[in-house]
Structure formats: C-alpha cells, structure tokens
Design an enzyme around this catalytic site. Structure first.
Site, PDB file in Angstrom:
ATOM      1  N   LYS A 181     -33.724  -4.978 -30.316  1.00 19.38           N
ATOM      2  CA  LYS A 181     -33.648  -4.974 -31.783  1.00 19.38           C
ATOM      3  C   LYS A 181     -32.277  -5.435 -32.304  1.00 19.38           C
ATOM      4  O   LYS A 181     -32.184  -6.017 -33.375  1.00 19.38           O
ATOM      5  CB  LYS A 181     -33.942  -3.569 -32.319  1.00 19.38           C
ATOM      6  CG  LYS A 181     -35.369  -3.088 -32.055  1.00 19.38           C
ATOM      7  CD  LYS A 181     -36.379  -3.829 -32.910  1.00 19.38           C
ATOM      8  CE  LYS A 181     -37.783  -3.258 -32.757  1.00 19.38           C
ATOM      9  NZ  LYS A 181     -38.808  -4.103 -33.423  1.00 19.38           N
ATOM     10  N   SER A 190     -37.949  -4.362 -23.021  1.00 18.75           N
ATOM     11  CA  SER A 190     -37.393  -4.540 -24.372  1.00 18.75           C
ATOM     12  C   SER A 190     -36.447  -3.417 -24.778  1.00 18.75           C
ATOM     13  O   SER A 190     -35.597  -3.603 -25.638  1.00 18.75           O
ATOM     14  CB  SER A 190     -38.525  -4.657 -25.387  1.00 18.75           C
ATOM     15  OG  SER A 190     -39.393  -3.552 -25.283  1.00 18.75           O
ATOM     16  N   GLU A 239     -37.192  -0.533 -42.107  1.00 19.84           N
ATOM     17  CA  GLU A 239     -38.228   0.404 -41.676  1.00 19.84           C
ATOM     18  C   GLU A 239     -37.990   0.684 -40.206  1.00 19.84           C
ATOM     19  O   GLU A 239     -37.347  -0.118 -39.516  1.00 19.84           O
ATOM     20  CB  GLU A 239     -39.616  -0.224 -41.860  1.00 19.84           C
ATOM     21  CG  GLU A 239     -40.119  -1.124 -40.718  1.00 19.84           C
ATOM     22  CD  GLU A 239     -39.351  -2.435 -40.553  1.00 19.84           C
ATOM     23  OE1 GLU A 239     -38.667  -2.833 -41.503  1.00 19.84           O
ATOM     24  OE2 GLU A 239     -39.459  -3.055 -39.471  1.00 19.84           O
TER      25      GLU A 239
END
Lengths: 394, 261
Positions: free
Chosen positions: A85, A374, A107
């Site tokens: 991210k 990830s 969010e």
C-alpha cells in the site's frame, strides 16, 4: 465513450460536485508524472523511506515440499508499513501536496492502507482522516491505534454492513463535503477515473522489479504470477509490466470466504455481474434489483463487493485468470508459509499462497511461479488465533 | 386517466415558482408512498421526485440514508416502485421524476426501465452518479421514450455550468451546497451567479435543492430560482410520523408553497 475506459469498464460515474476535481486530478497527474523533479522525489522516497526495491526471494523449502514449480516470493511485506500500500500512498500524497492540498482522507479495510496513508501524511506534514468500518475496527483494533499514533483521525463507519464498502461510501461523502483542500487517497485500482490508472501506475513498480530481478536470477521470465485480488491494486501492480509478455500467465485470487456457493464470499469475478458503483463500471456482487450485496471474507482487505475495472477487462479478454480461495484455505496457507519459510504473510496474501499450493506440485520443475506477498501477517495473528479458537491475553 | 394526457415537467413551472418535494419509495410502505405523494400534490407540490431505494446512497446524508434502509428492509424493489406510480397515476397528473442511483436502472435494463417510465408518464430521471460526462450511458434510450435526464449543477461546476445547461432538458437541479443531502441552517453558495450563468444559455427552468428546510430559506431561494427542492425535511417528517405522516406533510408542504408564492 468517456474517459478512463478498459473495454466497457471504468468511467467516471460520480457526483457533479466532484467532476471538476477529478478532471483537475487527471491533468495534474499527467503533468507531474512527466516532471523529472516529481519522479526523482518519489523514487527517493520509495528507495530511502519505503525500502524499495523489495526482495524477490526463492522459497526453497516450499518449492521442495510442493515438488513442482520453482517458487519465488515478491516480498512487499518487507516495505515500510508492511504492505504494498505504501507505493501508492507515497505517490498520491506527494501528488496531492504538489497540487496544493493540505489534507488527505482514505478508506481502509484491514487497516494497511489507512496506516500507510497516515504514515505518508505524517512524513509530508499533511492532515489525515481515515474511514474504517466498525466491524473492521474490531477485527483490526491495533491498526486503529497505530493510525492514531501516526497523528490520523479515525472515523468509525457505522452505516451499511460496516466494512470496507461502507468506509468507501463515507470517504466519498466526506470528499464531496470538503474538496478544496482535500485529496481522497483511494487505496486500490478502483473508483472513478483517473484513480484506477493512477493507483496502477504507482503499484507497477512491483512488476517492474520482479521482471528485472527474475531476469537476473533465472535469465527468463516467470511462467506464472499469482496475486490476491480485492479491489486489485497489488495484483495490478504485479501484473502490469507482464501484460505484453503473453507467455506469462497472470492469476488473481479472490476471497471465497465460506465458499462461493454460500452467501458468504467476496468473489466478484466468480459470482458478480456487470454494474456501476463507486464511480466505475465493472463487476459487482449484487442482486435483488441491483442492490450491492453484503460480502464476506476472513480478510478485511479483500472484503469488497467489486473489482477494479482493469481486472474486469483482463478477465473479459482472457489475459488474466481469476480463481478463488476460501477462508480455510487461506488460514492453512498462512500457517504453512509461517512454518515452511519463517514468513508470516498477511491473510490477504495468504489467498495467493493457497492457490500456489494447489497448483505448483503439478507444474514442471523448470517452471517459475512468482507469488506477490502483498503484506505481512502480524496484523492478523490475533484474528487467526480467534479463528482457531485460541484465547489470547495481551 | 394519465395515459391520455401528456404530462410534462414544464407543467410544474408554468404557474410561478415550483415547489418540488422528494420522498423515498417504500418508506414506510409502498401504500403510504402512494398516499403521501397524492397528499403532497393536494397541498401544493408541483412536482414530486420519487427515490428508488439503493443499498449505498453515496450522495445522501443520514436522513435519506436511513429512509433507504427502511424501504429496503421492507423489501421494496423497482417493480414495487412502478406499481406505486401506477396507483398514483389512477388519481393524479402531477409531474413525477425518479431520483435513483444508476445501478438499479442498469440492472433492471435501460430499455425496460424507460419504457415503463413512458407508460406511466414518469417525465424524468435524476441520477446523482451519472454526470454530464457519462450521460451517453442512457441518452439514446431516454430519447427513444421521451424521458428527460435532469442535469445537476454544483457549486464546484464553474466553467462546466454552461456546458451542462446548454444540453439540459426538463429542469436543471442546482445543488445549493457542497456535501451530501440534508438540512442546513444556512446556504452560502453564490446561487445568483450560478443561475445567471445558466439563464444566459437556456430557458430550461432551474430549481435549487440540498439543505433547504424552512419557509424563510425557500422564500430566499425562490427570489433567484424557478423552483425549490426539498428532500430531507420531508423524509424527516415521514421518519418521525411513520404511517401517520399525511397531516404533518400537508401542513409542511402548504407552508413551503405559500412561502414561495
């Protein structure tokens, strides 16, 4: 056809109030992505702050245990804040700052995107507010505190099913109310144009690195790249630079929750239908006259009823294949990688690992599979303990 | 009675300033929706916006969000909403438009949806997530059935105002404030300059909505606009009085209509 299409998917299905801002964002993004100073600044942050490039690690024990394809792990879990991210967030926050914004909103589902946004906002001296569904604030209570520690304000979202979808709704509502000084850092390859393109571009560093690293290590491209898919940002990042290499099979793994034949899943490609929601045309889990369905996954980060428009397109044209893994399979993969390689993966990433475990054994020993890990799984340890009925006291 | 007549949005604006009311279909029940629309018309409502409930009404504030939840918890679906319109049309020629997010319409099928609108004399559609730039999504079908796409213009529209207004039909919905729907104590947007920009390029009437709830606000808005749109204040009365909201609704609509007449 309007802007930002991937086949029939994508578009800008948004309130008129936000249209000028979206057009402005597109223009500014197109300007800054070609601006050497911006590119240099971002690359420096990725290298010196986020810790890029992330490792491409040969999982020897896993490879031997499964007895087939050679397995490499792309270690996005080693990035600062523990997930992919940060790639997107550094890009968007830097862009927002260049655009003159002083405040970012985001969010979050699992909390990884919220933590990453709060981190980048702290670094760049911006105000930050994060919207998180009430259910997720319970599943990921530590991440709420982490964001607050980083100086962000966390809004608990109590509308709808109180998960990621509802957090996106409330973040859009906030942006509509205060757009002048505020940028909405969307966390995945979703939403209205230009977000799916911007987020994909900022995440494309993952496949750019995989390509370089595997060529150096193996002298050839991988046969398969596997990534989990919620909105689809880590998968889009892992796929993007391989799109033109048709011999590289691209596989996205959705969350099958308690099974795609139950009501409790988040498998959009498997069970969804074409629709228009959150600013984009794509596939969505829906029913009952076009109401968006509540979805379910053990993984808060994959608990989303839609999928990014570029994935929907890659599915349509057959360039990528989309499969799913259940909660049980993901938990098994979570424990498997922890024991086998000493790497605790995020429960989201565990879906991708679960698929690799299903298929690697039947592949040739010369075949190469890259799994995008990830994120790291520290945030999930308590939830997995609960899932297994273990009581923890901190 | 309606199928012999051609009901137009322009009818709502022909006798001075229009009062436009909104309610969510199926809140509290479909039967009450029919009763309340007819009552609002009798009390002076010139045009009624009927909301098709949606699971994720992103442009709405808490009051209308909750109305959507109430309507959906009664299992109100798009066919029920059309049935309510059919019953309204047995007794009334009040101009009606739908307010709906685009997904329920897409899911129903554009052709089937707008054909049904034409049959029941629903004059237009307002879709908060279908901006000017995406109206090709439905334009061909709406034109085929003679349904107006109501354009929204926001305080942030700036140079888009005239582009949107030039192609507008039915009426133009001017959003009074930033943010989601809901009652506001004051409206600070320079509506006069937005309306001036609109009037330079079109004769299509322009009504202002978002945040209006008192007769004083309505009176002020009516000085510059062709109509006043009220949603949350009406939905709030229904939320408060449930199945017994007819009388307070009639009183409220009368007070608002009087204020702008």
């Amino acid at each position: 056809m309007s802007r930002g299409r991937f086949g029939v998917h994508g578009g800008q299905y948004m309130s008129e109030t936000l249209m000028n801002e979206l057009l402005n964002l597109e223009e500014q993004y197109n300007h800054f992505k070609e601006d050497p100073e911006f590119v240099e600044e971002l690359n420096t942050l990725l290298k010196e702050y986020a810790g890029r490039p992330s490792l491409l690690y040969y999982a020897k024990r896993m490879t031997e245990d499964l007895g087939g394809a050679k397995i490499y792990l792309k270690r996005e879990d080693l990035n600062h804040t523990g997930a992919h991210k940060i790639n997107n967030v550094l890009g968007q926050c830097l862009l927002a700052k260049k655009m003159g914004k002083t405040r970012v909103i985001a969010e979050t589902g699992a909390g990884q995107h919220g933590v990453a946004t709060a981190t980048a906002a702290a670094l760049l001296g911006m105000e930050c507010e994060v919207f998180m569904g009430e259910e997720d604030t319970k599943r990921q209570a530590l991440n709420v505190f982490r964001m607050e520690l980083l100086g962000a304000k966390v809004h608990t979202v109590t509308t709808g099913s109180k998960v990621l979808k509802d957090a996106v709704n409330d973040a859009f509502r906030e942006w509509i109310s205060r757009v002048d000084d505020t940028h909405y850092v969307i966390g995945s390859t979703m939403g209205p144009h230009p977000f799916p393109t911007i987020v994909r571009d900022f995440q494309a560093v993952i496949s750019e690195e995989i390509k370089e690293q595997i060529m150096e290590l193996e002298g050839k491209l991988p046969d398969m790249v596997i990534a989990c898919v919620g909105g689809g940002s880590n998968a889009m990042g892992a796929f993007y630079n391989f799109l033109e290499d048709e011999e590289v099979k691209l596989v996205g793994v959705e969350a099958a929750g308690k099974g795609i034949d139950t009501e409790f899943h988040a498998a959009t490609i498997a069970k969804g239908e074409l629709g228009i929601f959150h600013g984009m045309k794509s596939y969505f889990c829906q029913g009952n006259y076009g109401q968006i369905s509540p979805v379910y996954s053990i993984s808060a980060g994959l608990d989303y009823p839609g999928i990014g428009p570029e994935h929907a397109y890659l599915h349509d044209i057959g360039r990528a294949e989309y499969v799913s893994a259940t909660d049980d399979e993901a938990v098994e993969a979570f424990e498997y990688l922890s024991r086998m390689e000493g790497i605790i993966p995020a429960i989201e990433s565990s879906h991708a690992i679960a698929h690799a475990m299903r298929i690697a054994g039947d592949m040739d020993k010369d075949d190469i599979v890259v799994i995008n890990v990830s994120g790291r799984g520290d945030k999930d340890v308590a939830a997995i303990a609960r899932y297994k009925g273990v009581e923890l006291y901190e | 009675m309606s199928d012999k007549k051609d009901i137009k949005i322009a009818d709502a604006f022909k006798d001075g300033k229009a009062f436009i009311g909104f309610l969510t279909a199926g809140d509290p029940t479909i039967e009450k929706t029919v009763e309340y629309v007819l009552a609002m018309e009798e009390a002076g409502c010139d045009l009624v916006e009927i909301g098709i409930p949606f699971s994720d009404p992103v442009a709405e504030g808490p009051v209308i969000q909750e109305a959507n939840i109430r309507a959906l918890s009664n299992n109100t679906n798009t066919d029920d909403v059309f049935e309510a319109i059919r019953q309204i049309r047995e007794k009334s020629d009040v101009p009606l438009v739908f307010l709906t997010y685009i997904n329920p319409v897409f899911y129903y099928g554009y052709d089937k949806f707008f054909k049904r609108c034409q049959e029941l004399n629903v004059c237009g559609i307002i879709s908060p997530d279908l901006p000017y730039d995406e109206k090709d999504e439905i334009l061909e079908v709406t034109q085929k059935y003679g349904i107006d796409i109501i354009s929204l213009i926001a305080p942030t529209s700036k140079e888009r105002i005239q582009m949107i207004a030039r192609e507008a039909s039915g009426f133009i919905y001017v959003v009074s404030s930033l943010g989601v729907t809901g009652m506001r104590s004051e409206i600070r947007t320079d509506l006069e300059s937005i309306l001036k920009d609109i009037k330079e390029v079109t004769d299509v009437p322009a009504a202002v909505g978002f945040g209006i709830n008192t007769p004083e606000q309505a009176e002020n808005i009516a000085k510059v606009a062709d109509g006043v749109i009220v949603g949350s204040a009406i939905v709030n009365i229904i939320a408060e009085h449930g199945e017994n909201a007819k009388e307070p609704l009639v009183n409220y609509v009368k007070s608002m209509k009087d204020a702008i007449s």
